[in-house]
Scaffold this motif. Sequence first.
Motif, mmCIF file in Angstrom:
data_model
loop_
_atom_site.group_PDB
_atom_site.id
_atom_site.type_symbol
_atom_site.label_atom_id
_atom_site.label_comp_id
_atom_site.label_asym_id
_atom_site.label_seq_id
_atom_site.Cartn_x
_atom_site.Cartn_y
_atom_site.Cartn_z
ATOM 1 N N GLN A 156 4.544 12.062 -8.640
ATOM 2 C CA GLN A 156 5.920 12.437 -8.287
ATOM 3 C C GLN A 156 6.882 11.670 -9.187
ATOM 4 O O GLN A 156 7.652 10.832 -8.742
ATOM 5 N N ILE A 157 6.841 11.987 -10.454
ATOM 6 C CA ILE A 157 7.564 11.210 -11.455
ATOM 7 C C ILE A 157 9.076 11.363 -11.360
ATOM 8 O O ILE A 157 9.822 10.488 -11.786
ATOM 9 N N PHE A 158 9.553 12.466 -10.770
ATOM 10 C CA PHE A 158 10.998 12.713 -10.759
ATOM 11 C C PHE A 158 11.672 12.296 -9.450
ATOM 12 O O PHE A 158 12.824 12.665 -9.212
ATOM 13 N N LEU A 159 10.957 11.542 -8.617
ATOM 14 C CA LEU A 159 11.609 10.953 -7.453
ATOM 15 C C LEU A 159 12.723 10.011 -7.911
ATOM 16 O O LEU A 159 12.629 9.437 -8.995
ATOM 17 N N PRO A 160 13.777 9.811 -7.142
ATOM 18 C CA PRO A 160 14.067 10.416 -5.841
ATOM 19 C C PRO A 160 14.791 11.764 -5.937
ATOM 20 O O PRO A 160 15.041 12.390 -4.923
ATOM 21 N N THR A 161 15.107 12.195 -7.165
ATOM 22 C CA THR A 161 15.858 13.443 -7.320
ATOM 23 C C THR A 161 15.044 14.650 -6.882
ATOM 24 O O THR A 161 15.577 15.588 -6.278
ATOM 25 N N ALA B 231 0.810 -1.221 0.000
ATOM 26 C CA ALA B 231 0.000 0.000 0.000
ATOM 27 C C ALA B 231 0.843 1.271 0.000
ATOM 28 O O ALA B 231 0.464 2.275 -0.612
ATOM 29 N N HIS B 232 2.007 1.236 0.655
ATOM 30 C CA HIS B 232 2.813 2.459 0.736
ATOM 31 C C HIS B 232 3.525 2.780 -0.579
ATOM 32 O O HIS B 232 4.127 3.842 -0.704
ATOM 33 N N PHE B 233 3.455 1.882 -1.561
ATOM 34 C CA PHE B 233 4.001 2.158 -2.897
ATOM 35 C C PHE B 233 2.949 2.755 -3.830
ATOM 36 O O PHE B 233 3.281 3.238 -4.913
ATOM 37 N N HIS B 234 1.682 2.720 -3.422
ATOM 38 C CA HIS B 234 0.572 3.001 -4.329
ATOM 39 C C HIS B 234 0.671 4.383 -4.970
ATOM 40 O O HIS B 234 0.871 5.389 -4.300
ATOM 41 N N ARG B 235 0.536 4.403 -6.301
ATOM 42 C CA ARG B 235 0.575 5.607 -7.132
ATOM 43 C C ARG B 235 1.903 6.357 -7.041
ATOM 44 O O ARG B 235 1.968 7.538 -7.374
ATOM 45 N N VAL B 236 2.934 5.667 -6.584
ATOM 46 C CA VAL B 236 4.258 6.289 -6.524
ATOM 47 C C VAL B 236 5.291 5.403 -7.221
ATOM 48 O O VAL B 236 5.847 5.769 -8.258
ATOM 49 N N TYR B 237 5.538 4.221 -6.685
ATOM 50 C CA TYR B 237 6.717 3.432 -7.050
ATOM 51 C C TYR B 237 6.812 3.124 -8.546
ATOM 52 O O TYR B 237 7.866 3.299 -9.155
ATOM 53 N N GLN C 89 4.679 21.668 -9.257
ATOM 54 C CA GLN C 89 4.487 22.733 -8.269
ATOM 55 C C GLN C 89 5.045 22.250 -6.934
ATOM 56 O O GLN C 89 4.598 21.214 -6.435
ATOM 57 N N PRO C 90 6.013 22.969 -6.365
ATOM 58 C CA PRO C 90 6.750 24.103 -6.926
ATOM 59 C C PRO C 90 7.448 23.711 -8.233
ATOM 60 O O PRO C 90 7.475 22.539 -8.595
ATOM 61 N N ALA C 91 8.024 24.688 -8.893
ATOM 62 C CA ALA C 91 8.652 24.444 -10.185
ATOM 63 C C ALA C 91 9.767 23.409 -10.069
ATOM 64 O O ALA C 91 10.619 23.490 -9.178
ATOM 65 N N ILE C 92 9.731 22.435 -10.951
ATOM 66 C CA ILE C 92 10.770 21.409 -10.981
ATOM 67 C C ILE C 92 11.956 21.953 -11.773
ATOM 68 O O ILE C 92 11.784 22.415 -12.904
ATOM 69 N N PRO C 93 13.152 21.942 -11.205
ATOM 70 C CA PRO C 93 14.319 22.507 -11.899
ATOM 71 C C PRO C 93 14.516 21.903 -13.285
ATOM 72 O O PRO C 93 14.363 20.690 -13.475
ATOM 73 N N TYR C 94 14.881 22.753 -14.224
ATOM 74 C CA TYR C 94 15.060 22.329 -15.613
ATOM 75 C C TYR C 94 16.047 21.175 -15.724
ATOM 76 O O TYR C 94 15.829 20.222 -16.487
ATOM 77 N N GLU C 95 17.141 21.252 -14.968
ATOM 78 C CA GLU C 95 18.181 20.236 -15.111
ATOM 79 C C GLU C 95 17.688 18.848 -14.700
ATOM 80 O O GLU C 95 18.164 17.831 -15.222
ATOM 81 N N SER D 21 11.040 15.650 -5.280
ATOM 82 C CA SER D 21 9.779 15.130 -4.739
ATOM 83 C C SER D 21 8.569 15.980 -5.113
ATOM 84 O O SER D 21 7.452 15.668 -4.718
ATOM 85 N N TYR D 22 8.764 17.056 -5.877
ATOM 86 C CA TYR D 22 7.654 17.942 -6.219
ATOM 87 C C TYR D 22 6.628 17.212 -7.088
ATOM 88 O O TYR D 22 6.976 16.354 -7.902
ATOM 89 N N CYS D 23 5.380 17.601 -6.915
ATOM 90 C CA CYS D 23 4.273 16.940 -7.614
ATOM 91 C C CYS D 23 3.917 17.647 -8.918
ATOM 92 O O CYS D 23 3.937 18.876 -9.003
ATOM 93 N N SER D 24 3.549 16.843 -9.896
ATOM 94 C CA SER D 24 3.046 17.354 -11.169
ATOM 95 C C SER D 24 1.564 17.006 -11.269
ATOM 96 O O SER D 24 1.153 15.904 -10.899
ATOM 97 N N ALA D 25 0.774 17.957 -11.759
ATOM 98 C CA ALA D 25 -0.664 17.719 -11.876
ATOM 99 C C ALA D 25 -1.298 18.807 -12.726
ATOM 100 O O ALA D 25 -0.668 19.822 -13.044
ATOM 101 N N GLN D 26 -2.552 18.597 -13.057
ATOM 102 C CA GLN D 26 -3.324 19.579 -13.820
ATOM 103 C C GLN D 26 -3.953 20.565 -12.835
ATOM 104 O O GLN D 26 -5.165 20.614 -12.636
ATOM 105 N N TRP D 27 -3.128 21.396 -12.226
ATOM 106 C CA TRP D 27 -3.574 22.277 -11.146
ATOM 107 C C TRP D 27 -4.656 23.257 -11.604
ATOM 108 O O TRP D 27 -5.657 23.463 -10.899
ATOM 109 N N GLU D 28 -4.463 23.878 -12.747
ATOM 110 C CA GLU D 28 -5.447 24.862 -13.229
ATOM 111 C C GLU D 28 -6.782 24.186 -13.531
ATOM 112 O O GLU D 28 -7.849 24.718 -13.213
ATOM 113 N N PHE D 29 -6.715 23.013 -14.129
ATOM 114 C CA PHE D 29 -7.920 22.230 -14.407
ATOM 115 C C PHE D 29 -8.689 21.968 -13.118
ATOM 116 O O PHE D 29 -9.907 22.163 -13.041
ATOM 117 N N TRP D 30 -7.978 21.547 -12.071
ATOM 118 C CA TRP D 30 -8.637 21.258 -10.796
ATOM 119 C C TRP D 30 -9.267 22.498 -10.180
ATOM 120 O O TRP D 30 -10.284 22.410 -9.494
#
Length: 289
Positions: A164-169, A37-43, A233-239, A171-180
């Motif tokens: 959180q697709i860019f974990l572990p580097t 369960a602790h991997f759900h929607r992440v790992y 959000q917050p902004a994920i660094p370009y690099e 942890s910021y979340c990506s989503a359709q914030w404006e849509f929500w």
Amino acid sequence: MDWGTHMVLAAKLLESSKMDPGAAIYSVIPVIDQKPAHFHRVYAHILENQPDFLDVTLELFKRPEVTKRDFRALEGFISNKLNQLERQLDEAPVNEFVKRRSIEKKIYAFQRIGEETPGFLKLLDEAKDVVGDDKVTKISTDKLAAAVSLLSHTFFDTFNNPVQIFLPTCSYCSAQWEFWSKIDYMKFRGEFYKPENIVPFRKEIAASKIWNVILKPEALMKAMIIRLGEMGQPAIPYEIVDMGVRDFLRYMNINEYQRADAELKFLYELEDEIAAIIYKKFLRSDFNE
């Protein structure tokens, strides 16, 4: 998105990329992280982990046991594979962290994908009617098509929940914030996947003229990763985003520079199209576009 919607969207992406819709099944592979369960929607949604999971899935789906749906024999193959990997893990030096993590991910992938394969194949029996194309029932083992399909899962999940697709580097979340911000989110989550809503949505998005394009699959993968970075959000660094693109394309043995302007433009328009359809029923009553 639910499995059927993921498969519809993946099949349309593959069709627009002139690739085999039989790879649409890979768009549901990330559901393996429901356990534990602790991997759900992440790992299994993490970009860094997906190459290992894709390799394992391709290896399993190429097996004659899968073609024959001989699940007892498949269990035997997986058991032998797990024994080999466990021995490799035991022999790997404790200080070789990267090597040990790679083996651990493969162990997890063989266990979970093996457990879910009967369910995945059952989905194929239903997929023809859901997607409207019997080609999706014939599993493709083309790696490029499978990778496009797999990446699409996390991309489209942003309409449903943060990723959180860019974990572990990062942890910021990506989503359709404006849509929500424009929809009644709790109503959306509670009602969107009911048959009276999700079935018409699938039909409408599948019939959209948005798909009348020719996409380059290599550039499309790059574009999806870039968009996931832009949604952060917050902004994920370009690099970090750039390294994600480079690492994934390198894994795919794509070493030439991929110009993704057209594919990015397509994704922006596709996101708008998906949102516009959903707004028809779930736009907040106090929101004026």
